[in-house]
Design a protein around this motif. Structure first.
Motif, mmCIF file in Angstrom:
data_model
loop_
_atom_site.group_PDB
_atom_site.id
_atom_site.type_symbol
_atom_site.label_atom_id
_atom_site.label_comp_id
_atom_site.label_asym_id
_atom_site.label_seq_id
_atom_site.Cartn_x
_atom_site.Cartn_y
_atom_site.Cartn_z
ATOM 1 N N LEU A 74 0.670 -1.035 -0.015
ATOM 2 C CA LEU A 74 -0.083 0.132 0.013
ATOM 3 C C LEU A 74 0.759 1.395 0.103
ATOM 4 O O LEU A 74 0.566 2.202 -0.671
ATOM 5 N N ALA A 75 1.982 1.245 0.740
ATOM 6 C CA ALA A 75 2.736 2.311 0.881
ATOM 7 C C ALA A 75 3.805 2.519 -0.296
ATOM 8 O O ALA A 75 4.855 3.527 -0.225
ATOM 9 N N GLY A 76 3.807 1.467 -1.214
ATOM 10 C CA GLY A 76 4.796 1.459 -2.155
ATOM 11 C C GLY A 76 6.349 1.484 -1.748
ATOM 12 O O GLY A 76 7.306 1.685 -2.350
ATOM 13 N N THR A 77 6.412 0.502 -0.614
ATOM 14 C CA THR A 77 7.818 0.332 0.133
ATOM 15 C C THR A 77 8.199 -1.179 -0.068
ATOM 16 O O THR A 77 9.005 -1.547 0.542
ATOM 17 N N TRP A 78 7.323 -1.958 -0.596
ATOM 18 C CA TRP A 78 7.472 -3.533 -0.754
ATOM 19 C C TRP A 78 8.954 -3.784 -1.316
ATOM 20 O O TRP A 78 9.322 -3.351 -2.351
ATOM 21 N N ALA A 79 9.615 -4.622 -0.805
ATOM 22 C CA ALA A 79 11.011 -5.286 -1.412
ATOM 23 C C ALA A 79 11.065 -6.731 -1.075
ATOM 24 O O ALA A 79 10.545 -7.018 -0.052
ATOM 25 N N PRO A 80 11.478 -7.524 -1.812
ATOM 26 C CA PRO A 80 11.612 -9.059 -1.511
ATOM 27 C C PRO A 80 12.464 -9.361 -0.228
ATOM 28 O O PRO A 80 13.559 -9.111 -0.320
ATOM 29 N N GLY A 81 11.887 -9.523 0.859
ATOM 30 C CA GLY A 81 12.682 -9.891 2.046
ATOM 31 C C GLY A 81 12.484 -11.517 2.168
ATOM 32 O O GLY A 81 12.311 -12.287 1.327
ATOM 33 N N ASN A 82 13.143 -11.594 3.315
ATOM 34 C CA ASN A 82 13.404 -13.060 3.629
ATOM 35 C C ASN A 82 13.474 -13.157 5.011
ATOM 36 O O ASN A 82 14.151 -12.948 6.076
ATOM 37 N N THR A 83 12.196 -13.697 5.552
ATOM 38 C CA THR A 83 11.926 -13.485 7.132
ATOM 39 C C THR A 83 11.787 -14.944 7.679
ATOM 40 O O THR A 83 11.068 -15.718 6.909
ATOM 41 N N TRP A 84 12.187 -15.163 8.910
ATOM 42 C CA TRP A 84 12.014 -16.380 9.794
ATOM 43 C C TRP A 84 11.703 -16.004 10.954
ATOM 44 O O TRP A 84 12.519 -15.607 11.726
ATOM 45 N N GLU A 85 10.424 -15.951 11.356
ATOM 46 C CA GLU A 85 9.869 -15.264 12.466
ATOM 47 C C GLU A 85 9.273 -16.358 13.420
ATOM 48 O O GLU A 85 8.942 -17.317 13.023
#
Length: 361
Positions: A273-284
């Motif tokens: 929505l904010a136009g800030t998405w980037a391909p991440g790599n999360t392990w939460e």
């Protein structure tokens, strides 16, 4: 051959432990459309149900800023590629592929839609518009193992696994290490049924375990069948997997590992929505509230609950890690030296069992 979800190849450990390089520029939008792809039914009372609860969580939090669609019972193969493409063509800004076996299809389709953000659960193949996400399920096993170590009368626990992949092996080992912290003679017997959801196989495995003197059963499969058998046979108890399964065995489920994907899905949606998405790599995990523990059964004594909560809190604040040495494998060889904590890459390629785990047949 189709690869079942969460079936990590050896290289995935190193891949997932590293941050992804590169990013895509996405325009800010006023409303987002999100597509979800499930390998099974949203009514499986486990893995797919939990992902769908995450979808509903996003709807609740974002209201009229979001529209979601989902496709369930999508086979891991060519049909998945069609479904992903159709969701992108229908105007989805963000698409979540929730099964490992969707990865090959995803990397084929994503480049054709560079303005769409794609995320792959438990995968390892990234791209300019493909992010990865996973959950530290083993943290919940450490809590369950604490309870099992305290409550098992025979000192024998069973673990019904799907496939002998690192994610499942991690869970078995975390349960054993945590149980042996309480009872040094505690053992875990793993049985693999080569499927994620087969009530008959899960029930048969549970019965066989109970016949061998096992009085607590954990599982890494999606349905409540094992818990129901445990209730019928009157053993000490078992643990829900993926979701709270207490409705199926209210006197038997001691607690449950709940996959709470909502916070991750919300964060990704807000970034698009904010136009800030980037391909991440999360392990939460527990700290990020992506892994949760279900309510403790009333029959779990207060001191046992307190110890379980201590382990849970330690994993949240970072003061405790179940895979900190000394750790020996089930042949007696030292695998992790005293004071050393296994890296994420090592965990994601784990193919050996800790002391106290019976070698599967």
């Amino acid at each position: 051959m189709t690869i079942s979800r969460r079936n990590f190849v050896k290289i995935s450990g190193a891949a997932m432990a590293l941050p992804l390089m590169g990013s895509s520029a996405f325009a800010q939008v006023e409303k987002i459309k999100i597509g979800f792809i499930y390998v099974g039914s949203i009514n499986d009372n486990g893995y797919n149900y939990a992902h769908n609860q995450g979808r509903l969580y996003v709807e609740e939090k974002l209201g009229d800023k979001v529209e979601t669609v989902f496709v369930e019972n999508v086979p891991e193969g060519p049909d998945c590629e069609r479904v992903i493409r159709e969701l992108a063509q229908q105007g989805c800004n963000l698409i979540f592929a929730t099964s490992f076996g969707f990865g090959d299809s995803l990397v084929k389709v994503a480049p054709q839609f560079p303005d769409v953000a794609f995320e792959h659960a438990t995968g390892y193949m990234s791209g300019p518009n493909i992010g990865l996400y996973n959950a530290r399920f083993y943290e919940g096993r450490a809590v369950c193992g604490t309870i099992a170590g305290h409550l098992s009368v025979t000192g024998k626990a069973g673990y019904i696994g799907s496939f002998p992949i690192p994610e499942v092996v991690m869970g078995i080992n975390a349960l054993a290490l945590s149980g042996r912290r309480i009872n040094p003679a505690f053992t875990v017997k793993p049985v693999y049924i080569s499927t994620w959801n087969d009530p008959a196989k899960e029930a048969d495995a549970a019965r066989a375990m109970i016949d061998q003197g096992i009085d607590i059963i954990a599982q890494h499969t999606d349905g409540p069948a094992a818990l129901q058998v445990a209730a019928e046979r009157g053993i000490v108890g078992g643990f829900g997997q993926g979701a709270d399964m207490s409705a199926f065995a209210p006197e038997t489920q001691l607690t449950a590992i709940i996959d709470h994907w909502g916070p991750h899905y919300l964060a990704s949606a807000e970034a698009v929505l904010a136009g800030t998405w980037a391909p991440g790599n999360t392990w939460e995990g527990l700290k990020e509230d992506v892994v949760q523990m279900g309510p403790y059964n009333a029959k779990v004594p207060a001191d046992v609950v307190a110890d379980a909560e201590k382990i849970k809190a330690g994993q949240i604040d970072g003061s405790f890690h179940i895979f900190t040495g000394p750790i020996n494998d089930n042949t007696g060889a030292e695998r992790v030296a005293a004071g050393v904590t296994m890296t994420d890459a090592e965990l994601l390629s784990m193919d050996w069992y800790v002391e106290g785990v019976e070698q599967p047949a």
